[in-house]
Structure formats: C-alpha cells, structure tokens
Motif scaffolding. Structure first.
Motif, PDB file in Angstrom:
ATOM      1  N   THR A  58      10.285  -0.052   3.355  1.00  0.00           N
ATOM      2  CA  THR A  58      10.794   0.648   4.532  1.00  0.00           C
ATOM      3  C   THR A  58      10.430   2.127   4.493  1.00  0.00           C
ATOM      4  O   THR A  58      10.150   2.714   5.536  1.00  0.00           O
ATOM      5  N   ASN A  59      10.411   2.717   3.320  1.00  0.00           N
ATOM      6  CA  ASN A  59      10.020   4.117   3.209  1.00  0.00           C
ATOM      7  C   ASN A  59       8.527   4.279   3.508  1.00  0.00           C
ATOM      8  O   ASN A  59       8.124   5.170   4.256  1.00  0.00           O
ATOM      9  N   TRP A  60       7.716   3.411   2.934  1.00  0.00           N
ATOM     10  CA  TRP A  60       6.273   3.477   3.174  1.00  0.00           C
ATOM     11  C   TRP A  60       5.970   3.273   4.653  1.00  0.00           C
ATOM     12  O   TRP A  60       5.170   4.002   5.243  1.00  0.00           O
ATOM     13  N   LEU A  61       6.621   2.295   5.273  1.00  0.00           N
ATOM     14  CA  LEU A  61       6.379   2.001   6.680  1.00  0.00           C
ATOM     15  C   LEU A  61       6.800   3.171   7.559  1.00  0.00           C
ATOM     16  O   LEU A  61       6.108   3.516   8.520  1.00  0.00           O
ATOM     17  N   PHE A  62       7.931   3.790   7.238  1.00  0.00           N
ATOM     18  CA  PHE A  62       8.379   4.947   8.014  1.00  0.00           C
ATOM     19  C   PHE A  62       7.349   6.067   7.960  1.00  0.00           C
ATOM     20  O   PHE A  62       6.980   6.637   8.993  1.00  0.00           O
ATOM     21  N   HIS A  63       6.870   6.390   6.773  1.00  0.00           N
ATOM     22  CA  HIS A  63       5.906   7.485   6.649  1.00  0.00           C
ATOM     23  C   HIS A  63       4.563   7.128   7.283  1.00  0.00           C
ATOM     24  O   HIS A  63       3.884   8.006   7.819  1.00  0.00           O
ATOM     25  N   ILE A  65       4.151   5.125   9.985  1.00  0.00           N
ATOM     26  CA  ILE A  65       4.329   5.194  11.438  1.00  0.00           C
ATOM     27  C   ILE A  65       4.523   6.647  11.875  1.00  0.00           C
ATOM     28  O   ILE A  65       3.998   7.063  12.901  1.00  0.00           O
ATOM     29  N   GLU A  66       5.273   7.409  11.108  1.00  0.00           N
ATOM     30  CA  GLU A  66       5.514   8.805  11.454  1.00  0.00           C
ATOM     31  C   GLU A  66       4.216   9.612  11.402  1.00  0.00           C
ATOM     32  O   GLU A  66       3.990  10.493  12.227  1.00  0.00           O
ATOM     33  N   GLY A  67       3.350   9.309  10.444  1.00  0.00           N
ATOM     34  CA  GLY A  67       2.085  10.030  10.311  1.00  0.00           C
ATOM     35  C   GLY A  67       1.061   9.631  11.358  1.00  0.00           C
ATOM     36  O   GLY A  67       0.209  10.431  11.735  1.00  0.00           O
ATOM     37  N   ALA A  68       1.127   8.405  11.826  1.00  0.00           N
ATOM     38  CA  ALA A  68       0.178   7.921  12.835  1.00  0.00           C
ATOM     39  C   ALA A  68       0.863   7.988  14.192  1.00  0.00           C
ATOM     40  O   ALA A  68       1.509   7.041  14.622  1.00  0.00           O
ATOM     41  N   THR A  69       0.740   9.104  14.871  1.00  0.00           N
ATOM     42  CA  THR A  69       1.443   9.292  16.137  1.00  0.00           C
ATOM     43  C   THR A  69       0.945   8.341  17.219  1.00  0.00           C
ATOM     44  O   THR A  69       1.562   8.236  18.269  1.00  0.00           O
ATOM     45  N   LEU A  70      -0.121   7.628  16.950  1.00  0.00           N
ATOM     46  CA  LEU A  70      -0.614   6.635  17.896  1.00  0.00           C
ATOM     47  C   LEU A  70       0.462   5.605  18.205  1.00  0.00           C
ATOM     48  O   LEU A  70       0.619   5.160  19.333  1.00  0.00           O
ATOM     49  N   PHE A  71       1.256   5.218  17.179  1.00  0.00           N
ATOM     50  CA  PHE A  71       2.295   4.218  17.383  1.00  0.00           C
ATOM     51  C   PHE A  71       3.411   4.718  18.293  1.00  0.00           C
ATOM     52  O   PHE A  71       4.166   3.928  18.824  1.00  0.00           O
ATOM     53  N   LEU A  72       3.534   6.024  18.437  1.00  0.00           N
ATOM     54  CA  LEU A  72       4.623   6.572  19.233  1.00  0.00           C
ATOM     55  C   LEU A  72       4.225   6.856  20.672  1.00  0.00           C
ATOM     56  O   LEU A  72       5.047   7.292  21.460  1.00  0.00           O
ATOM     57  N   THR A  73       2.964   6.588  21.045  1.00  0.00           N
ATOM     58  CA  THR A  73       2.563   6.720  22.442  1.00  0.00           C
ATOM     59  C   THR A  73       3.096   5.529  23.210  1.00  0.00           C
ATOM     60  O   THR A  73       3.330   4.455  22.642  1.00  0.00           O
ATOM     61  N   VAL A  74       3.287   5.686  24.492  1.00  0.00           N
ATOM     62  CA  VAL A  74       3.923   4.648  25.315  1.00  0.00           C
ATOM     63  C   VAL A  74       3.149   3.330  25.312  1.00  0.00           C
ATOM     64  O   VAL A  74       3.746   2.273  25.099  1.00  0.00           O
ATOM     65  N   PRO A  75       1.820   3.305  25.509  1.00  0.00           N
ATOM     66  CA  PRO A  75       1.136   2.004  25.510  1.00  0.00           C
ATOM     67  C   PRO A  75       1.181   1.296  24.150  1.00  0.00           C
ATOM     68  O   PRO A  75       1.417   0.093  24.075  1.00  0.00           O
ATOM     69  N   ALA A  76       0.970   2.042  23.091  1.00  0.00           N
ATOM     70  CA  ALA A  76       0.989   1.429  21.755  1.00  0.00           C
ATOM     71  C   ALA A  76       2.399   0.977  21.405  1.00  0.00           C
ATOM     72  O   ALA A  76       2.593  -0.082  20.809  1.00  0.00           O
ATOM     73  N   GLU A 104      24.394   0.867   8.186  1.00  0.00           N
ATOM     74  CA  GLU A 104      24.557   0.701   9.634  1.00  0.00           C
ATOM     75  C   GLU A 104      23.211   0.552  10.324  1.00  0.00           C
ATOM     76  O   GLU A 104      23.058  -0.264  11.237  1.00  0.00           O
ATOM     77  N   ARG A 105      22.222   1.342   9.891  1.00  0.00           N
ATOM     78  CA  ARG A 105      20.900   1.252  10.513  1.00  0.00           C
ATOM     79  C   ARG A 105      20.262  -0.115  10.275  1.00  0.00           C
ATOM     80  O   ARG A 105      19.671  -0.693  11.177  1.00  0.00           O
ATOM     81  N   TRP A 106      20.367  -0.621   9.040  1.00  0.00           N
ATOM     82  CA  TRP A 106      19.759  -1.922   8.738  1.00  0.00           C
ATOM     83  C   TRP A 106      20.446  -3.035   9.497  1.00  0.00           C
ATOM     84  O   TRP A 106      19.804  -3.992   9.916  1.00  0.00           O
ATOM     85  N   ALA A 107      21.747  -2.947   9.695  1.00  0.00           N
ATOM     86  CA  ALA A 107      22.477  -3.990  10.423  1.00  0.00           C
ATOM     87  C   ALA A 107      22.135  -3.976  11.909  1.00  0.00           C
ATOM     88  O   ALA A 107      22.265  -4.998  12.583  1.00  0.00           O
ATOM     89  N   GLN A 108      21.687  -2.839  12.429  1.00  0.00           N
ATOM     90  CA  GLN A 108      21.382  -2.710  13.854  1.00  0.00           C
ATOM     91  C   GLN A 108      19.882  -2.708  14.126  1.00  0.00           C
ATOM     92  O   GLN A 108      19.429  -2.110  15.099  1.00  0.00           O
ATOM     93  N   GLU A 109      19.120  -3.367  13.277  1.00  0.00           N
ATOM     94  CA  GLU A 109      17.673  -3.517  13.436  1.00  0.00           C
ATOM     95  C   GLU A 109      16.936  -2.184  13.521  1.00  0.00           C
ATOM     96  O   GLU A 109      16.016  -2.013  14.307  1.00  0.00           O
ATOM     97  N   SER A 110      17.371  -1.230  12.735  1.00  0.00           N
ATOM     98  CA  SER A 110      16.651   0.027  12.619  1.00  0.00           C
ATOM     99  C   SER A 110      16.449   0.272  11.130  1.00  0.00           C
ATOM    100  O   SER A 110      17.179   1.023  10.509  1.00  0.00           O
ATOM    101  N   GLY A 111      15.488  -0.411  10.552  1.00  0.00           N
ATOM    102  CA  GLY A 111      15.328  -0.454   9.115  1.00  0.00           C
ATOM    103  C   GLY A 111      14.618   0.708   8.480  1.00  0.00           C
ATOM    104  O   GLY A 111      14.204   0.635   7.338  1.00  0.00           O
ATOM    105  N   TRP A 112      14.454   1.806   9.189  1.00  0.00           N
ATOM    106  CA  TRP A 112      13.700   2.930   8.655  1.00  0.00           C
ATOM    107  C   TRP A 112      14.462   3.638   7.549  1.00  0.00           C
ATOM    108  O   TRP A 112      15.639   3.896   7.659  1.00  0.00           O
ATOM    109  N   VAL A 113      13.749   3.999   6.482  1.00  0.00           N
ATOM    110  CA  VAL A 113      14.284   4.832   5.405  1.00  0.00           C
ATOM    111  C   VAL A 113      13.422   6.081   5.379  1.00  0.00           C
ATOM    112  O   VAL A 113      12.212   6.007   5.170  1.00  0.00           O
ATOM    113  N   THR A 114      14.051   7.236   5.606  1.00  0.00           N
ATOM    114  CA  THR A 114      13.289   8.459   5.834  1.00  0.00           C
ATOM    115  C   THR A 114      12.840   9.176   4.566  1.00  0.00           C
ATOM    116  O   THR A 114      11.983  10.034   4.623  1.00  0.00           O
TER     117      THR A 114
END
Length: 183
Positions: A58-63, A65-76, A104-114
C-alpha cells in the motif's frame, strides 16, 4: 527470525513458507481489505495489520500513484477507478490527507498508506519478539532445557513459561492493533 529460533530447521522452513502465503492472502488485494477486516468477528483486521506485505504494497502503490500524476487526470481516473476500487483503493481519496486512521481508511476502501513508519514499527515489533524468543530459548538450552528463573519447582516453571507466552501473544496483538490507530 522468530521461526528459525523457536523451531527445528525443517519445521521453521515449512512455517516460513506458510507465513509468506498467509501474508500474501491477507495483503488485502483479493479479497479486498474491506471484506477481510470484518471477517472472523472483526479480528480479520489483525491479520491485515500483521501483514508486512500489506503495509509495503500500500505504501509503494501510494507513492507510485502520487508520483505519476497521469493517474489523477480525469480520463485516466475514470478508466482506472474500477480496477483500483476492486482492490480496495479509491482514486477519489487522493491525495490522502491523514484525517482518518489507517483502520478506518482500510475498512472504507481507501487502502492508501502515506508513509512507511508503520512498516518500520511492525519490523521492530517482529525483531523484539525474535530477540525475546532468542533469549528465552538460549536461557532454556543453557540450563538443561528449562527456563532458569531461579529455584522454582517444575509446576512453577511451567506456569511462568505459559505466562510469558501469553504476555508475548497479547503484547503483540496490542501493538498490531495500535498500528491500525496510526495516521
């Protein structure tokens, strides 16, 4: 480390393979963490929190996705949201401010670890348990197979050994549950 200290080599090897498999199963990808956490009467959360693979992934995935801003654009985001949500990660929650604890985050389908602080704390806990097991095992081996806790009878030694084991188990569970309360 703990398995190699506490068990004979063949058993330790088998248990290490089983632990790696169980850690993978409880990594929260399939089934997602929101399904695993309420399992076993709510104690499925302990299995998720005790999985180093879950913390690292979860930590690796967060970093990533956070580093690749492409995932945060609306179409992607629209194209990838379903794929991430199936695995317990919501792209709508990014960037994740630490306004809820990990449990709480993991129970609500927000599995990010910052950050990786929890993974380090879990590693310290496992090493503390390994050192404790090493000290108990080496003390028992040096004194002829029994714990050398003074001049105690066999019944008192058995009670002391069981008390130490119970303490270590509950201490570990408490520490693991405290990881779920971190941000």
């Amino acid at each position: 480390h703990i398995l190699a200290i506490c068990f004979p080599p063949a058993s330790a090897m088998l248990l290490a393979v089983i632990y790696a498999f169980v850690s993978f199963v409880f990594s929260g990808l399939r089934p997602p963490a929101s399904v695993v956490a309420p399992a076993l009467g709510g104690y499925g959360k302990v299995l998720l929190l005790a999985s180093p693979l879950r913390w690292a992934l979860t930590n690796w995935l967060f970093h990533h996705i956070e580093g690749a801003t492409l995932f945060l654009t609306v179409p992607a985001k629209a194209a990838m949201e379903m794929r991430f949500r199936e695995r317990g990660f919501s792209l709508d929650d990014l960037p994740t401010p630490p306004n809820r604890n990990i449990g709480e985050r993991w129970a609500q389908e927000s599995g990010w670890v910052t950050h990786c602080g929890q993974l380090f704390l879990l590693g310290f806990l496992f090493r503390f348990l390994a050192v404790t097991c090493l000290l108990v095992t080496s003390s028992a081996n040096a004194s002829g197979g029994q714990l050398s806790l003074g001049e105690l009878s066999m019944a008192k030694l058995r009670i002391m050994k069981s008390s130490l084991l119970i303490f270590l188990v509950f201490f570990s569970i408490m520490c693991i549950l405290l990881l779920g309360r971190t941000w």
